[in-house]
Design an enzyme around this catalytic site. Structure first.
Site, PDB file in Angstrom:
ATOM      1  N   SER A 100      -9.683  -0.055   7.431  1.00 36.87           N
ATOM      2  CA  SER A 100      -9.119   0.070   6.082  1.00 36.87           C
ATOM      3  C   SER A 100      -8.418  -1.166   5.530  1.00 36.87           C
ATOM      4  O   SER A 100      -8.054  -1.189   4.360  1.00 36.87           O
ATOM      5  CB  SER A 100      -8.148   1.251   6.024  1.00 36.87           C
ATOM      6  N   LYS A 103       0.851  -1.201   0.000  1.00 36.58           N
ATOM      7  CA  LYS A 103       0.000   0.000   0.000  1.00 36.58           C
ATOM      8  C   LYS A 103       0.882   1.244   0.000  1.00 36.58           C
ATOM      9  O   LYS A 103       1.888   1.295   0.718  1.00 36.58           O
ATOM     10  CB  LYS A 103      -0.902  -0.016   1.245  1.00 36.58           C
ATOM     11  N   SER A 137      -9.654   1.984   3.097  1.00 35.95           N
ATOM     12  CA  SER A 137      -8.810   2.720   2.192  1.00 35.95           C
ATOM     13  C   SER A 137      -7.780   1.860   1.447  1.00 35.95           C
ATOM     14  O   SER A 137      -7.193   2.338   0.484  1.00 35.95           O
ATOM     15  CB  SER A 137      -8.079   3.821   2.961  1.00 35.95           C
TER      16      SER A 137
END
Lengths: 491, 95
Positions: free
Chosen positions: A178, A79, A154
């Site tokens: 997330s 990420k 997210s």
């Protein structure tokens, strides 16, 4: 057997160990898959193919020497909230569009030591603020199960990359859900470890008392292996726990005999998707069949207040953390203004997207003179009550189980004009961060979307602080009694 | 109680975030709704409840005060939007 790109990481590792496939072959297969799919899915912001192939060759040498660990040579997506030395790290924001970190995050460093192959950096909501991936400054990621829908957020790119078979696993971060919510919406496994378990060094800060790094994977065993690789004490994070990391792979057993499971009734609320409710309840019934004692009457009365607590505390911490983006040290910088202050304000006006500004404004308001006691301090006190209720529930229960999200993946654009509706998508994951607990999302079935698509549903398992072994035991036994994790999107 | 445009602008100034008129109007209504939602916390009895800042039982973590090298100066300055010698360059801060 699954095609190569849909193998679990541990299955790929078995093939590597038997020399039936090389890391270079796995890596090439991953990039072929990325080239075929990612123009439409948009899971990646940056690809590092050259470095990945060099890492794969080094991994193949390690394997040949007999010096390989369980993740050596396995391709991973990181990420873009995690700093990667020499590789652009945007955090999904224009303000960091050209930022090149001078160091690796601790978790990335650990994976490199384990011999990982980094495919690239995964798309995400800007500064990890969002529940759909739509807040990325570089465009949304699509859900591999239904491209009209979001993959959750997210950690949107991490989830889509793993779900679509582009990466064998991914790292994400979870401040209010997330990792778990996109894992649920994308039909994969997502683990948020206990707060303090994984060092936050090199994790671009959002809500520092809530943020944790964890894996998104295609199996519970993979999540256990990645957890063991990245957990552990690091003196560069003053909230890093000094406890020994348990060998959670030893907790993976096929039954739940003697396990005491609680079901908090506040997690089955009015207005939630009926297919989610029924599917999760059926999963819990199945856990009883595996030997667990189920208590359906657990109550966590403050659950209803958790969302408000979170949206005061997280933006407050964010407003302080994001003060560092001033256009002076790194990142986007506006320099046409008449004064230093004008430059700073314009840097932040043009560099940040809507949701980030909204949360900075919320946090600034909650911390400002005259409002601190009514908002921030009050939220911190209710946070104590939420923790105490979890503590009490864990007196008599080994784990709690619940849905991950009240709905399945929603449509692109469905909630972008209504921030509060978007926030409600995290209503079942947020309390876990507030209390600092470990939580995992595992696939437990599908619902039918109104356009006929199959939409994954996630089961959330929550344990007491630092009891990841119980979490993994419950998750693994349920997973092995089903084949949800073996089902993949048709792409 | 809804926020006024002046309150939105004041708050943006505290946060050093420039806002267009359009954003002021949008944030005024969105933030008012969210702040309204927060009011539900006032119903909770928190008398004698201590606040939780973070969930770990640790305080004031110290490490040994031993000098060790930090990140190389050139690597740090490599991301500087404007540089002058070994310094970050900014506009004059004193008028």
């Amino acid at each position: 057997m699954d095609p190569l790109h849909y193998l679990a990481a541990h299955e790929a590792a078995d093939l590597l160990a038997r020399r039936e496939v090389s890391s270079v072959e796995l890596t090439r297969a991953a990039f072929d898959r990325v080239r075929a799919l990612d123009d439409s899915l948009h899971a990646f912001l940056t690809l590092t193919e050259e470095e990945a192939l060099a890492q794969a060759e080094a991994a193949d040498e390690r394997i040949a020497r007999g010096d390989a660990g369980p993740l050596t040579g396995i391709p991973v997506a990181i990420k873009d909230v995690l700093c990667t030395k020499g590789v652009r790290t945007t955090c999904g924001s224009r303000i960091l569009e050209s930022f090149i970190p001078p160091y690796d995050a601790f978790a990335v460093q650990r994976l490199k030591e384990a011999g990982c192959v980094m495919l690239g950096k995964a798309n995400m909501d800007e500064f990890a603020m969002g529940s759909s991936g739509e807040n990325s400054a570089f465009g949304p990621t699509l859900n591999p199960w239904d491209k009209e829908r979001v993959p959750g957020g997210s950690s949107s790119g991490s989830a889509a990359a793993v779900s679509a078979g582009m990466a064998f696993y991914a790292l994400g971060s979870d401040t209010g859900g997330s990792i778990r919510q996109p894992a649920s919406h994308s039909g994969i496994v997502g683990l948020k470890p206990t707060y303090g378990r994984v060092s936050r060094y090199g994790l671009i800060a959002f809500g520092s008392s809530l943020d944790q790094i964890g894996p998104l994977t295609r199996s519970v065993r993979d999540a256990a292996l990645v957890f063991q690789a990245v957990a552990g004490h690091d003196e560069r994070d003053s909230t890093s726990a000094t406890l020994d990391v348990p060998t959670v792979t030893e907790a993976l057993a096929p039954d739940l005999k003697g396990m005491r499971i609680g079901v908090p009734k506040e997690y089955f609320v009015e207005g939630m998707d009926e297919q989610v409710r029924q599917t999760v309840r059926a999963a819990i019934d199945q856990m009883a069949g595996l030997g667990a004692e189920i208590d359906w009457e657990v109550s966590l009365p403050s659950t209803d207040h958790a969302l408000a607590v979170y949206y005061i505390i997280a933006p407050s911490e964010a407003s302080a953390n994001l003060a560092r983006y001033d256009g002076v040290k790194y990142g986007y910088s506006y320099n046409e203004g008449a004064s230093m202050w004008e430059n700073m304000e314009k840097t932040r006006e043009f560099g940040f997207g809507d949701e980030v500004k909204r949360r900075i404004m919320l946090g600034t308001y909650a911390l400002s003179a005259g409002y601190y006691d009514a908002y921030y301090l009050k939220a911190q006190k209710v946070r104590t009550l939420i923790r105490r209720e979890f503590d009490a529930a864990f007196q008599d229960h080994d784990v709690l189980v619940a849905p991950v999200s009240p709905t399945t993946a929603f449509r692109l654009g469905e909630k972008t004009d209504d921030p509060l509706q978007m926030y409600l998508s995290d209503v079942f994951t947020i309390p876990v961060n507030i209390a600092g607990l470990p939580g995992i999302s595992i696939p437990c079935g599908f619902s039918r979307g109104d356009n006929g698509s199959r939409l994954p549903i996630g089961l959330q398992i929550i344990a007491k602080p630092f009891d990841e072994p119980s979490l993994f035991r419950a998750a693994y036994a349920y997973e092995q009694a089903n084949d949800w994790h073996k089902q993949h999107p048709e792409l | 109680m809804p926020l006024t445009p002046e309150e939105v602008r004041h708050n943006a100034r505290l946060a050093r975030v420039g806002l267009s008129d359009d954003e002021v109007a949008r944030f005024q209504s969105q933030l008012s709704l969210i702040l309204d939602y927060f009011q539900r916390l006032q119903e909770v009895d928190t008398e004698n409840v201590p606040p939780t800042a973070h969930t770990l039982a640790m305080h004031n973590v110290m490490r040994d005060d031993e000098p060790h090298p930090s990140i190389d100066k050139e690597e740090v300055l490599a991301n500087a939007p404007q540089r002058e010698g070994d310094h970050f360059r900014v506009r004059a801060i004193l008028e």
